[in-house]
Design a protein around this motif. Sequence first.
Motif, PDB file in Angstrom:
ATOM      1  N   THR A  62       0.830  -1.204   0.000  1.00 28.06           N
ATOM      2  CA  THR A  62       0.000   0.000   0.000  1.00 28.06           C
ATOM      3  C   THR A  62       0.862   1.250   0.000  1.00 28.06           C
ATOM      4  O   THR A  62       0.591   2.217  -0.725  1.00 28.06           O
ATOM      5  CB  THR A  62      -0.936   0.012   1.222  1.00 28.06           C
ATOM      6  OG1 THR A  62      -1.737  -1.173   1.215  1.00 28.06           O
ATOM      7  CG2 THR A  62      -1.845   1.227   1.205  1.00 28.06           C
ATOM      8  N   GLY A  65       2.309   1.685  -3.328  1.00 28.50           N
ATOM      9  CA  GLY A  65       1.307   2.106  -4.295  1.00 28.50           C
ATOM     10  C   GLY A  65       1.589   1.575  -5.683  1.00 28.50           C
ATOM     11  O   GLY A  65       2.000   0.429  -5.869  1.00 28.50           O
ATOM     12  N   ARG A 340      -3.081   1.191  -5.625  1.00 23.32           N
ATOM     13  CA  ARG A 340      -3.287   1.675  -4.259  1.00 23.32           C
ATOM     14  C   ARG A 340      -4.671   1.313  -3.729  1.00 23.32           C
ATOM     15  O   ARG A 340      -4.830   0.965  -2.561  1.00 23.32           O
ATOM     16  CB  ARG A 340      -3.088   3.197  -4.220  1.00 23.32           C
ATOM     17  CG  ARG A 340      -1.632   3.612  -4.097  1.00 23.32           C
ATOM     18  CD  ARG A 340      -1.458   5.081  -4.357  1.00 23.32           C
ATOM     19  NE  ARG A 340      -1.754   5.383  -5.772  1.00 23.32           N
ATOM     20  CZ  ARG A 340      -1.798   6.602  -6.278  1.00 23.32           C
ATOM     21  NH1 ARG A 340      -1.578   7.640  -5.491  1.00 23.32           N
ATOM     22  NH2 ARG A 340      -2.043   6.807  -7.556  1.00 23.32           N
TER      23      ARG A 340
END
Length: 411
Positions: A62, A65, A340
């Motif tokens: 995360t 991304g 993301r």
Amino acid sequence: MTAASVDRRILYTTAFLRAVATGMIAVLLAAYLAVLHFPADVVGWVVAAGLAGNAAALALTTVGGDRIDRKRVLLALAALGAAGAALAWFSRSPAALAASAFVGMLNGMGRDRGAALALEQAILPATTTEGGRTQAFAWYNALQDTGHALGALAAGLPALLEHSTWNLSPGTSHRLGLAFYGCLALVCVALYARLSPSLAGTTRAAPLSPQSRRVLGRICALFALDSAGGGFLTTALVTYFFFERFGAGEGVVALLFFGARIANVVSHFGAARLARRYGLVNTMVFTHAPSSLLLVTVAFAPSFAVAAVLFLLREGLVEMDVPTRQSYVMALVGPEERGRASSATNLVRMAGWPITALAGGFLMARTSIVAPLVIGAGMKLAYDAILYRAFRRIQPPEEQGSEHHARPNAK
């Protein structure tokens, strides 16, 4: 065959193999800990450690991304899975097993929801058209649950090995199961190496648009609630429930979860058909809520036979929201935001599982063995109600201007 088609087939295959490993380890992990004579709270700790490892990997993807090289990360994740299985082979203490589960991201949920899944979900829409997106996710999830079914069935192999001509001890037969898990991870390493180099992320991270940020914030909050409920319902804990409540043997439970995953497979294609007729949000909510009510009836079933039938009915509905949910999230963000979005939504789902899995083991050991099932079902019902109220008016592009029963798109 185009490069996109080849990549899609590779993703289908790795999803299937990883699901076989996940379906097997979820049942095998609880059974192995039982063979080592660990109580329910230790089962909760080890399951929580494995889920925490998955959550940590998701957090890293995360943060990265869409800038990360997805191919390299997928290779690293598969290699770590093999390493974790190798470490678990030599582990005997609860602490060592928990560390192995964390490193290898051993998933006691029985369903693959890790970082590799998030990355594959971000890649998959680019391999098909907008109109074929939901169907592609239906195939992806159907292959996953086919793998989950075969994995659950494979969890019964240690019992067969113990009564074979080799006359293996329970500990040895279960460790051979761990070795099989590691081999599947190594096959995934080989397959990921064949993915297109173009799967690397963007060279720079464009900020999420205000609309995407707002929608993702609301979705992530809801997915956090759903995941917290799901942590009470890991396959490992449900397996332990059937062991302790009804005295069901490992082979019988493996067959039950095999049947459950077959029901999941069929449901994915039903979900795609329902979504075309009634819309993604309606399909998500009005199949998921009845499954939670059925779970409560499982908790209070008078016999294993009745509980098994109710459980299989529940499994025929519970996964219908998965391809529809994945397709819906990917539709609401731009192509450059999908990495993301996928990582963030999967992270919040994974983040709640370790905490409530630990709480579920504690409740089983200290209060009632049915407590996790009832609490988890209640939290999921709350999620369904709030989701419908918040998103029933927000349609994906393919539904706008159609005759779906969903309301007009919210501005």
